[in-house]
Write an enzyme that holds these catalytic residues in place. Structure first.
Site, PDB file in Angstrom:
ATOM      1  N   HIS A  33       0.792  -1.382  -0.356  1.00 43.19           N
ATOM      2  CA  HIS A  33      -0.560   0.370  -0.638  1.00 43.19           C
ATOM      3  C   HIS A  33       0.767   1.112  -0.239  1.00 43.19           C
ATOM      4  O   HIS A  33       1.889   0.973   0.696  1.00 43.19           O
ATOM      5  CB  HIS A  33      -1.198   0.202   1.442  1.00 43.19           C
ATOM      6  CG  HIS A  33      -0.478   0.318   2.464  1.00 43.19           C
ATOM      7  ND1 HIS A  33      -0.183   1.250   2.826  1.00 43.19           N
ATOM      8  CD2 HIS A  33       0.031  -0.815   3.413  1.00 43.19           C
ATOM      9  CE1 HIS A  33       0.501   1.133   3.928  1.00 43.19           C
ATOM     10  NE2 HIS A  33       1.411  -0.374   4.853  1.00 43.19           N
ATOM     11  N   ASP A 178       6.597   0.371  12.795  1.00 39.37           N
ATOM     12  CA  ASP A 178       4.616   0.153  11.775  1.00 39.37           C
ATOM     13  C   ASP A 178       3.805  -0.604  12.490  1.00 39.37           C
ATOM     14  O   ASP A 178       3.937  -1.672  13.276  1.00 39.37           O
ATOM     15  CB  ASP A 178       5.067   0.298  10.595  1.00 39.37           C
ATOM     16  CG  ASP A 178       5.971  -0.801   9.980  1.00 39.37           C
ATOM     17  OD1 ASP A 178       5.867  -1.477  10.584  1.00 39.37           O
ATOM     18  OD2 ASP A 178       6.523  -0.462   9.010  1.00 39.37           O
ATOM     19  N   ASN A 336       2.211   9.727  14.552  1.00 41.13           N
ATOM     20  CA  ASN A 336       1.304  10.273  15.317  1.00 41.13           C
ATOM     21  C   ASN A 336       2.302  11.409  16.431  1.00 41.13           C
ATOM     22  O   ASN A 336       3.135  11.143  16.811  1.00 41.13           O
ATOM     23  CB  ASN A 336       1.285   9.419  16.340  1.00 41.13           C
ATOM     24  CG  ASN A 336       0.622   9.221  17.439  1.00 41.13           C
ATOM     25  OD1 ASN A 336       0.594  10.917  18.556  1.00 41.13           O
ATOM     26  ND2 ASN A 336      -0.163   8.742  17.164  1.00 41.13           N
ATOM     27  N   ARG A 444       0.877  14.747   3.769  1.00 42.48           N
ATOM     28  CA  ARG A 444       0.722  15.705   4.164  1.00 42.48           C
ATOM     29  C   ARG A 444       1.098  16.844   3.491  1.00 42.48           C
ATOM     30  O   ARG A 444       1.763  16.936   2.253  1.00 42.48           O
ATOM     31  CB  ARG A 444       2.125  16.373   5.727  1.00 42.48           C
ATOM     32  CG  ARG A 444       2.303  15.418   6.565  1.00 42.48           C
ATOM     33  CD  ARG A 444       1.321  15.436   7.693  1.00 42.48           C
ATOM     34  NE  ARG A 444       0.689  14.498   9.180  1.00 42.48           N
ATOM     35  CZ  ARG A 444       0.223  14.016   9.234  1.00 42.48           C
ATOM     36  NH1 ARG A 444      -0.831  13.610   8.713  1.00 42.48           N
ATOM     37  NH2 ARG A 444       0.147  13.382  10.181  1.00 42.48           N
ATOM     38  N   ASN A 556      -2.908  25.994   6.826  1.00 40.37           N
ATOM     39  CA  ASN A 556      -3.013  24.567   5.271  1.00 40.37           C
ATOM     40  C   ASN A 556      -3.220  23.489   5.537  1.00 40.37           C
ATOM     41  O   ASN A 556      -2.658  22.611   6.879  1.00 40.37           O
ATOM     42  CB  ASN A 556      -1.482  25.123   5.438  1.00 40.37           C
ATOM     43  CG  ASN A 556      -0.932  23.967   5.189  1.00 40.37           C
ATOM     44  OD1 ASN A 556      -1.150  23.801   3.294  1.00 40.37           O
ATOM     45  ND2 ASN A 556       0.030  24.335   4.327  1.00 40.37           N
TER      46      ASN A 556
END
Length: 596
Positions: A33, A178, A336, A444, A556
């Site tokens: 992914h 992860d 996080n 982001r 933003n």
């Protein structure tokens, strides 16, 4: 040396669906992914883009053919020019043996165990082995990749090398955590003079994955695992973890050596959800109570507290084994950002580095760096930048505008007008789409494919969530601020810059009433600092806006709606603009509005 790093596999989702019934929200857990491609030329990252930005399928696991084609074109190379192709998974004989032995440890009937082993055999043959990867590459690209050019990189080392590269290639301690790699979920160690040393005693296997457990809690709260964990983090600020957080002890047990274990394996080969009844018992939950906001906020706060306590426990063990003062933190858990700040401030490390590619988009870059890396030689970009994807000239933008001529109007601004005119619009409650330069890499939006707004209005968060993003009302928005002013407005502790939105800081009390739209319910903000070298267009806008409004930052958020990837092309931007209540669009040099 020219190296391609890539992640993704043509039939990955199909095979996992056939063998394990993994589909729907579970498809995000399949191999590969966040498919992407990166090209490294003589140590310099010249092109990188996620496949989702081009095929428009969020978190796609497909072979990244569109991304591959664009990166080759951008770098001006053909496959024959490439010295190595790096893939961020390495299912070695040891990894496969571990997977088989773990399957035999769970409480299954012999028939279930043999079925799982048969499924694992098929998955290995069709997806995971070296031959399958080369065949998939050849089938999709038409290039028969020589075996000696294929470099299989352990997944967690691909994560590590992405952070190491953008951290300047300096000596560093590291923690990678992860959902899972080939057989592990968390590793730690240090890099000295370019040489990686793993602390094997602190390695956590996939069956005891903190990331997968957090994903299960994400699902329990009604969100998508391996995708929406940041929503749980945001929701946690509305609740309070119980003084005696039973997740620690009853679900996660901490060991004295800095490791931990789950009371019930989370990497269940049968796809069971063993933690649902446990969570119901701990929090007195039911189908009904899970729908209540206060209940969900309480569980989210407990889960966030668990993440913070467990990773701090790991960090204490790491500190005991290294004298290095710098930490690189990568992997999905490194997104996080609330935890990242607490880890830094609660440790003796002088800095913690978390890259813009910390989660799985970064492993394509990290795999390329790993393949090109030579111990003893510093490996780092001259100027670290997340702006690595496609850009578009004025003619391409005009063509996209012409295609929608009946639905939009536009006028071209002179270079000196763009910042000032956009700042004028942002002084009110306007929401502005901002499309400039090359597409950012990672999850982001960092100022090139962004939605911007004025944080001086307390209700601007509700306006954007409801009218533009079409998402949950509790979700906060991040401010972007000039690097030179960041510490004046935010209490940044040990940090001096935070260019990738990977840390959260308290808003100083004297500014909380001035930028209420950028303050979360707990008075914090996940900031992006920016300077003229990183993004001169965004800096010019921030200065013009502050001069006009007296407000020192802008909201933003990513230029997309819920469930869709961040826009990449002018056509993507215009289509998103037209189907939302974004008020204005600044598309390169063009100011765009909607026809009535």
């Amino acid at each position: 040396m020219i190296v391609i790093g890539y992640n993704g596999f043509t039939r990955g989702a199909e095979v996992f669906r056939r063998l394990w019934g993994v589909e729907g929200v579970d498809r995000h857990n399949v191999l590969g992914h966040d498919a992407a491609v990166a090209v490294l030329v003589d140590g310099e990252l010249v092109a990188a883009v996620e496949e989702e930005r081009l095929n428009r399928e969020k978190k796609t696991s497909a072979f990244p053919m569109n991304a591959m084609r664009w990166c080759l074109e951008r770098a001006g190379i053909a496959f024959e020019d490439v010295d190595a192709v790096a893939f961020p998974w390495q299912f070695s004989a040891d990894a496969v043996r571990t997977m088989i032995s773990e399957a035999c440890d769970v409480s299954q009937t012999p028939e279930e165990m043999f079925q799982y082993i048969d499924n694992l055999d098929q998955a290995y043959t069709e997806l995971l082995c070296r031959r399958a990867i080369r065949e998939d590459f050849a089938r999709r690209t038409g290039y028969d990749l020589p075996d000696d050019k294929l470099v299989l990189v352990p997944h967690h080392l691909a994560h590590l090398m992405c952070g190491y590269y953008f951290g300047g290639g300096e000596d560093t301690a590291f923690l990678v955590s992860d959902g899972r790699g080939e057989q592990h979920s968390s590793v730690m160690g240090e890099i000295r003079a370019g040489r990686i040393r793993l602390f094997d005693e602190q390695t956590i296997n996939a069956g005891h994955s903190l990331g997968l457990l957090f994903g299960e809690i994400t699902r329990y709260l009604g969100f998508v695992p391996n995708n929406d964990e940041y929503k749980v983090m945001g929701l946690s600020a509305y609740g309070a973890a119980p003084a005696d957080n039973r997740l620690i002890g009853e679900v996660v047990r901490l060991r004295e050596d800095g490791t931990y274990e789950m009371t019930t394996l989370v990497d269940d080969p049968q796809g069971a959800r063993p933690h649902y009844p446990v969570l119901d018992r701990i929090f007195d939950g039911s189908e009904e109570t899970r729908q209540r906001f206060t209940y969900r906020a309480t569980v989210a706060a407990a889960a966030q507290h668990m993440i913070e306590e467990v990773t701090a426990h790991q960090l204490r063990a790491l500190q005991a084994r290294t004298d290095l003062r710098r930490l690189t933190f990568e992997g999905g858990l490194a997104l996080n950002c609330v935890n990242n700040t607490k880890l830094l401030e609660g440790s003796r490390f002088t800095d913690v580095q978390v890259s813009f590619g910390a989660s799985d988009p970064g492993v394509a870059i990290g795999a390329a760096v790993y393949a090109a890396h030579t111990p003893g030689r510093r490996c780092a970009p001259a100027t670290p930048s997340p702006y690595l994807g496609p850009d578009f000239d004025d003619a391409q933008i005009r063509a996209a505008l012409d295609d929608r001529a009946g639905r939009v109007w536009w006028r071209e601004l002179a270079p000196g007008e763009i910042a000032d005119e956009t700042a004028r619009l942002l002084c009110g409650r306007a929401v502005v789409g901002w499309f400039q330069g090359r597409t950012e890499y990672g999850p982001r939006a960092l100022g090139n494919r962004s939605i911007l707004a004025n944080p001086a209005f307390a209700d601007i968060k509700d306006i954007i969530n409801a009218r533009v993003k079409h998402r949950e009302p509790f979700r906060p928005f991040a401010p972007v601020v000039l690097e030179e002013r960041a510490q004046e407005i935010f209490d940044m502790g040990k940090k001096r810059v935070s260019p990738y939105m990977t840390f959260v800081f308290p808003v100083r009390p004297e500014f909380q009433d001035r930028i209420p739209g950028a303050c979360h319910v707990d008075g914090t903000a996940r900031i992006q600092t920016v300077n003229d070298e990183q993004n001169p267009e965004l800096c010019a806008l921030l200065r013009a806006f502050t001069t006009r409004s007296g407000v020192p930052c802008l909201i933003n958020t990513s230029f997309n709606v819920a469930g869709e990837p961040i826009v990449s092309s002018p056509a993507d931007a215009l289509d998103c603009f037209l189907k939302t209540e974004i008020d204005h669009l600044v598309l390169g040099p063009f100011l765009v509005g909607k026809n009535q």
